[in-house]
Design an enzyme around this catalytic site. Structure first.
Site, mmCIF file in Angstrom:
data_model
loop_
_atom_site.group_PDB
_atom_site.id
_atom_site.type_symbol
_atom_site.label_atom_id
_atom_site.label_comp_id
_atom_site.label_asym_id
_atom_site.label_seq_id
_atom_site.Cartn_x
_atom_site.Cartn_y
_atom_site.Cartn_z
ATOM 1 N N ASP A 58 0.808 -1.238 0.000
ATOM 2 C CA ASP A 58 0.000 0.000 0.000
ATOM 3 C C ASP A 58 0.833 1.277 0.000
ATOM 4 O OD1 ASP A 58 -2.121 -1.714 0.089
ATOM 5 O OD2 ASP A 58 -3.039 -0.893 1.892
ATOM 6 N N CYS A 95 -3.947 -6.356 -3.238
ATOM 7 C CA CYS A 95 -2.859 -7.213 -2.744
ATOM 8 C C CYS A 95 -2.709 -8.549 -3.456
ATOM 9 C CB CYS A 95 -3.060 -7.472 -1.256
ATOM 10 S SG CYS A 95 -3.164 -5.980 -0.243
ATOM 11 N N HIS A 151 -0.609 -13.878 1.724
ATOM 12 C CA HIS A 151 -1.899 -13.452 1.156
ATOM 13 C C HIS A 151 -2.221 -14.120 -0.180
ATOM 14 C CE1 HIS A 151 -4.966 -9.893 0.924
ATOM 15 N NE2 HIS A 151 -5.506 -11.072 1.211
ATOM 16 N N HIS A 241 0.629 -1.096 5.105
ATOM 17 C CA HIS A 241 -0.797 -1.415 5.169
ATOM 18 C C HIS A 241 -1.344 -1.061 6.548
ATOM 19 C CE1 HIS A 241 -4.507 -3.758 4.836
ATOM 20 N NE2 HIS A 241 -4.223 -4.048 3.577
ATOM 21 N N ASP A 299 3.058 -2.925 -4.104
ATOM 22 C CA ASP A 299 2.116 -3.941 -4.590
ATOM 23 C C ASP A 299 0.858 -3.347 -5.200
ATOM 24 O OD1 ASP A 299 0.905 -3.046 -2.227
ATOM 25 O OD2 ASP A 299 0.127 -5.028 -1.718
ATOM 26 N N LYS A 317 -5.752 3.089 -4.303
ATOM 27 C CA LYS A 317 -5.783 1.627 -4.177
ATOM 28 C C LYS A 317 -7.181 1.101 -4.507
ATOM 29 C CE LYS A 317 -5.516 -2.091 -0.773
ATOM 30 N NZ LYS A 317 -5.227 -2.478 0.624
#
Length: 573
Positions: A58, A95, A151, A241, A299, A317
């Site tokens: 992020d 993500c 993740h 994040h 990312d 995002k």
């Protein structure tokens, strides 16, 4: 890096001396410093290079010093300045998609992960039939280690990092955890611990700030590994994040920053920058640096509601505007043939797979079904990029745009479907790309304030946008009406890509995933029997639909809440 012939001095002694004399605070580094510019191309390495891939979470496009940020990132600035800055580099807007494309070299439409992220309670993970980047590197003789955020699913043990190509793993399996306690809640009352070492729960490491813990683990790996054996280190920081948490000493330097979220976020970025510094120091101290390639990447775009900034790009995002998909990226290495420069070569996160496999001496042929390209000549030598287009995504499950239609797509594409593609200098978006605001750096204490509405650009009656990204990188001039020929051509490319797409895999959440059934921690819960039951239920549903029986009221309610949950999760992301 220019090397002088030395006799009677061991390599380890030379590296140790360089490490002790390395002063990042000085404008120029010593002869052994990592930022030394080389007038001549580096000699071919005697063995495959050590690869260190650092992924941040992020971090916004504006949130690095060399992009004019108010956040201090001296390490990243120095590494980027002495290497190659990637200023035409693309990632994914959230993500899981970025991580899956990094490790498979494939677009989301070719992994079934087109929609949203992998939720903690979903029986889903990176497809088990695809060979991952660390697995390819293992075939080339590499030792592979992962530290940080996974993740990519964990419902079965076969999905875990140590089963997907990593020799060791320390980190979290889910999408976000507390930086100190490592607790993660996936809804009210659905909370569990999420820090794992290998395939075991690392209860004893709780209490250490994750950014520092991960940097320390990387140093430990380097200290206990021989530089003579090639090494792949995948460092996926949790930072920056949410939740916004930082050690107090980093907050103090931003005490005059009025916006509280931005203040905490800035402290987290600077802490992460220091962690990268410590990792780079360790590479030099233990003899890895001279034959290493360091890749830094974000990312997805920054989350502007949580202190991030993508200014002057549009969006944030979770959107397909440039602010969501234009990435921070650079390569730093003594092995680069042309250093100290900015590259405008088109690069996508899928390109790292064939690029790194090629550097390792392996092969990644077209038969592997990759969507990425080997871009090392473009990065190291300044050659033209082999990539000319990027499929950002096609997501058939995302909320369809109200004013999109097949007719609006020249009869070949339903413009209600969320999709985005870049071909040459042109970028096309259809459906609902997400909030398309230009959000200035959040320096005011009041947020949101009246200034928030200065450049809100939302058109509820639009479902197609076209931009010349080369001439208009901030997406301010929509050319869809002026260039219908280009719109039609890019829609045709979407049709071509969609023909190769596999079905979306976004299963319903399974109550058995609750941490209470796993000793209070998130971890694998499914067995082979569970997989068989899911397949049988799927066949039963298909048979029922084939008979076209009238659905009962409870069935309709289940369907309604399943669709509602999908919409809520999409908006939440």
């Amino acid at each position: 890096m220019a090397m002088h012939a030395l006799t009677g001095v061991s390599l380890i002694s030379l590296l140790s001396l360089g490490y002790l004399s390395w002063d990042w605070a000085k404008p120029s580094l010593g002869a052994d410093g990592p930022g030394e510019a080389s007038e001549q191309p580096s000699a071919a390495p005697p063995q495959p290079p050590h690869i260190i891939f650092i992924l941040t979470d992020d971090q916004g496009y504006h949130d690095v010093g060399y992009h004019g940020s108010d956040i201090e990132t001296p390490t990243l600035d120095r590494l980027a300045a002495e290497g190659v800055k990637l200023e035409n580099y693309y990632i994914q807007p959230i993500c899981t998609p970025s991580r899956s494309q990094l490790l498979t070299g494939r677009y989301q439409i070719h992994t079934g992960l087109q929609h949203s992220i992998i939720r903690p309670r979903q029986p889903n993970c990176l497809p088990l039939d695809q060979v991952t980047l660390p697995q390819k590197l293992q075939e080339a003789g590499y030792s592979t280690h992962m530290v940080g955020k996974w993740h990519l699913g964990f419902y079965r043990k076969e999905c875990l990092p140590t089963r997907r190509g990593f020799d060791t793993f320390l980190g979290s399996l889910t999408g976000n955890v507390d930086y100190y306690t490592y607790d993660n809640c996936d809804g009210p009352g659905v909370c569990g611990f999420d820090l794992h070492e290998g395939e075991s729960v690392a209860w004893g490491l709780s209490g250490q700030y994750s950014t520092m813990l991960y940097a320390q683990r990387v140093s430990h790996i380097l200290a206990n590994h021989s530089p003579r054996r090639p090494l792949f280190l995948y460092v996926a920081f949790q930072a920056v994040h949410t939740p916004l948490q930082s050690p107090r000493q980093y907050l103090y330097r931003y005490r005059t920053m009025g916006n509280v979220a931005r203040r905490k976020y800035a402290a987290m970025v600077t802490c992460m920058d220091e962690a990268v510094r410590n990792i780079t120091w360790a590479l030099k101290r233990y003899g890895f640096y001279n034959n290493s390639v360091i890749i830094f990447s974000s990312d997805n775009g920054g989350q502007t509601f949580s202190g991030g900034s993508n200014w002057p790009l549009r969006g944030r995002k979770g959107t397909y505007w440039e602010g969501g998909v234009r990435g921070l990226g650079f390569v730093h290495s003594p092995l680069l043939k042309r250093k100290r420069r900015t590259s405008r070569a088109l690069v996508h996160i899928t390109d790292w797979y064939p690029t790194l496999v090629g550097l390792a001496g392996g092969t990644a042929s077209a038969a592997d079904g990759l969507d990425g390209y080997d871009v090392w000549p473009a990065i190291s030598e300044g050659r033209a990029s082999p990539r000319t287009e990027i499929l950002h995504n096609i997501d058939p499950l995302y909320n369809h745009a109200r004013h999109g239609s097949l007719e609006g797509g020249f009869g070949i594409w339903n413009t209600a479907v969320q999709a985005a593609i870049r071909v040459g200098e042109w970028k096309l978006l259809t459906g609902d790309p997400g909030y398309g605001d230009w959000i200035p750096p959040q320096t005011l204490a009041a947020f949101p304030g009246s200034w928030w509405n200065l450049e809100r650009m939302a058109s509820a009656r639009q479902a197609v946008w076209l931009f010349n990204i080369s001439a208009d990188p901030y997406e301010r001039e929509d050319l869809a009406d002026q260039r219908p020929d280009v719109v039609r051509a890019l829609l045709a490319r979407l049709v071509d890509y969609n023909r190769t797409a596999i079905p979306v895999r976004y299963p319903a959440e399974n109550p058995r995933a609750h941490p209470d059934f796993n000793g209070g921690a998130w971890g694998p819960w499914a067995t082979d029997e569970d997989e068989e039951e899911e397949e049988e239920e799927g066949r039963a549903r298909s048979f029922s639909r084939g008979r076209r029986k009238k659905k009962c009221k409870i069935c309709k309610l289940r369907s309604f809440f399943r669709k509602l949950n999908t919409r809520l999760m999409s908006h939440r992301i």
